[in-house]
Design a protein around this motif. Structure first.
Motif, PDB file in Angstrom:
ATOM      1  N   ALA A   1      22.755   3.269   0.850  1.00  0.00           N
ATOM      2  CA  ALA A   1      21.854   2.103   0.525  1.00  0.00           C
ATOM      3  C   ALA A   1      21.674   2.344  -1.100  1.00  0.00           C
ATOM      4  O   ALA A   1      21.486   0.968  -1.874  1.00  0.00           O
TER       5      ALA A   1
ATOM      6  N   LEU B   1      21.260  -3.636   4.668  1.00  0.00           N
ATOM      7  CA  LEU B   1      21.094  -3.005   5.946  1.00  0.00           C
ATOM      8  C   LEU B   1      22.706  -3.141   6.722  1.00  0.00           C
ATOM      9  O   LEU B   1      23.065  -2.065   7.079  1.00  0.00           O
TER      10      LEU B   1
ATOM     11  N   LEU C   1      18.889   2.191  12.259  1.00  0.00           N
ATOM     12  CA  LEU C   1      18.969   1.230  11.234  1.00  0.00           C
ATOM     13  C   LEU C   1      19.224  -0.244  11.748  1.00  0.00           C
ATOM     14  O   LEU C   1      18.790  -1.152  11.357  1.00  0.00           O
TER      15      LEU C   1
ATOM     16  N   ARG D   1      17.012  -3.367  11.026  1.00  0.00           N
ATOM     17  CA  ARG D   1      17.725  -4.710  10.699  1.00  0.00           C
ATOM     18  C   ARG D   1      17.238  -5.949  11.390  1.00  0.00           C
ATOM     19  O   ARG D   1      16.815  -7.108  10.873  1.00  0.00           O
TER      20      ARG D   1
ATOM     21  N   PRO E   1      15.639   5.122   8.847  1.00  0.00           N
ATOM     22  CA  PRO E   1      15.766   4.055   9.214  1.00  0.00           C
ATOM     23  C   PRO E   1      14.439   3.165   8.609  1.00  0.00           C
ATOM     24  O   PRO E   1      14.529   2.165   8.111  1.00  0.00           O
TER      25      PRO E   1
ATOM     26  N   LEU F   1      14.589   2.976   4.751  1.00  0.00           N
ATOM     27  CA  LEU F   1      15.606   1.956   4.558  1.00  0.00           C
ATOM     28  C   LEU F   1      14.945   0.701   4.776  1.00  0.00           C
ATOM     29  O   LEU F   1      15.445  -0.341   3.856  1.00  0.00           O
ATOM     30  N   TRP F   2      14.458   0.229   5.831  1.00  0.00           N
ATOM     31  CA  TRP F   2      13.828  -0.858   6.044  1.00  0.00           C
ATOM     32  C   TRP F   2      12.749  -1.257   4.740  1.00  0.00           C
ATOM     33  O   TRP F   2      12.950  -2.349   4.256  1.00  0.00           O
TER      34      TRP F   2
ATOM     35  N   ALA G   1      14.709  -1.797   1.794  1.00  0.00           N
ATOM     36  CA  ALA G   1      15.381  -2.988   1.681  1.00  0.00           C
ATOM     37  C   ALA G   1      14.488  -4.360   1.318  1.00  0.00           C
ATOM     38  O   ALA G   1      14.806  -5.191   0.630  1.00  0.00           O
TER      39      ALA G   1
END
Length: 302
Positions: free
Chosen positions: A171, A188, A204, A208, A236, A239-240, A243
């Motif tokens: 990422a 993602l 992940l 997404r 997860p 990174l959500w 993003a």
């Protein structure tokens, strides 16, 4: 991906990520203090100074090893972790013990593989420290995941912990594209394509599918937010949040912190990823409130 692979650009990207990670870590840790709960609800940063935790201390070792070796040297990394280990920075008991034993001459390979009855740790420690490596390898996201995998083993040898580190590095590499931050789904999708099938990967994919959800608390209830301190309960959601917050550091950090959980670690991951990209640096005020990086970190060229 068109990232400049020159040594100066690599170092500058990794240092920007490290500083973003340190601010997120230090600010997130402030909200474990009950007196600061009302500030979190109002999205109001507490007064400084903000002290960072083990997340930043270990990330500094990752950065230093990259500067000195231009890759991850596992023995050098394990030694750096052990030599700079500060018990009071919030390390978990298993890693505290491991690093003390390495400092006393123990073999990290045997020690790390023996953790948790031979399963290895599946905690979020390998993921929390790795974003600067992803920024370093922005010109080669596949190499970022490879080096992240290597970097996990001195402390975390369970598959989920390793994949968590790979995902965060991917990422950060993708976020550092000089053409500008990718769209949330593109980020993602790119990470999912770069990591092996795993519980982290399944999380992940759920992340997404939830990118259109506006309520971070609902997403955290599904994905987890580090309360169990495992990689698949942490990465997860982090990174959500990263993003959705690319290019807007403060928005990303507030969205992450307000759901609670392991706030120093989730904010460190988000800060490192968002800080890797254009327009993703923390504001000067937050940088000033954050404890400076340790003197042993080679930052002169940054």
């Amino acid at each position: 991906m068109t990232a400049d692979s020159s040594p100066d650009r690599r170092l500058a990207r990794a240092l920007a990520s490290l500083r973003g990670l340190a601010v997120g870590d230090a600010l997130g840790s402030q909200f474990f203090v009950p007196a600061n709960y009302p500030l979190l609800k109002r999205r109001e940063a507490p007064p400084g100074p903000w002290q960072w935790t083990d997340d930043t201390e270990m990330a500094c070792s990752v950065f230093a090893v990259l500067v000195r070796h231009d890759r991850i040297d596992q023995d050098a990394l394990a030694l750096s972790f052990a030599e700079h280990h500060d018990f009071d920075r919030g390390y978990g008991p298993a890693v505290n013990r491991l690093l003390r034993q390495v400092r006393e001459g123990g073999d990290w390979r045997e020690l790390a593989s023996a953790l948790f009855k031979g399963q290895g740790s599946w905690g979020n420690g390998a993921a929390m420290r790795i974003a600067p490596l992803g920024a370093w390898y922005a010109d080669d996201p596949e190499q970022a995941t490879h080096q992240a995998e290597i970097s996990a083993y001195p402390t975390h040898q369970h598959r989920e912990a390793v994949v968590g580190a790979m995902a965060v590095a991917a990422a950060s590499a993708l976020a550092a594209d000089p053409a500008g931050p990718p769209a949330p789904k593109a980020l993602l999708d790119g990470v999912i394509d770069l990591v092996p099938r795993s519980a982290v990967g399944a999380g992940l994919r759920r992340a997404r599918d939830m990118l259109d959800y506006g309520d971070a608390a609902t997403v955290a209830a599904v994905l987890g937010c580090g309360r169990r301190t495992t990689a698949h309960d942490t990465v997860p959601f982090a990174l959500w949040s990263a993003a959705r917050g690319l290019g807007d550091y403060e928005r990303a950090i507030w969205s992450t912190a307000q759901v609670g959980g392991d706030m120093d670690t989730t904010c460190a991951i988000v800060g490192g990823v968002v800080g890797s990209g254009a327009g993703g640096a923390p504001c000067a005020e937050w940088l000033e409130r954050t404890e400076v990086l340790p003197g042993w970190v080679p930052v002169a060229a940054g």
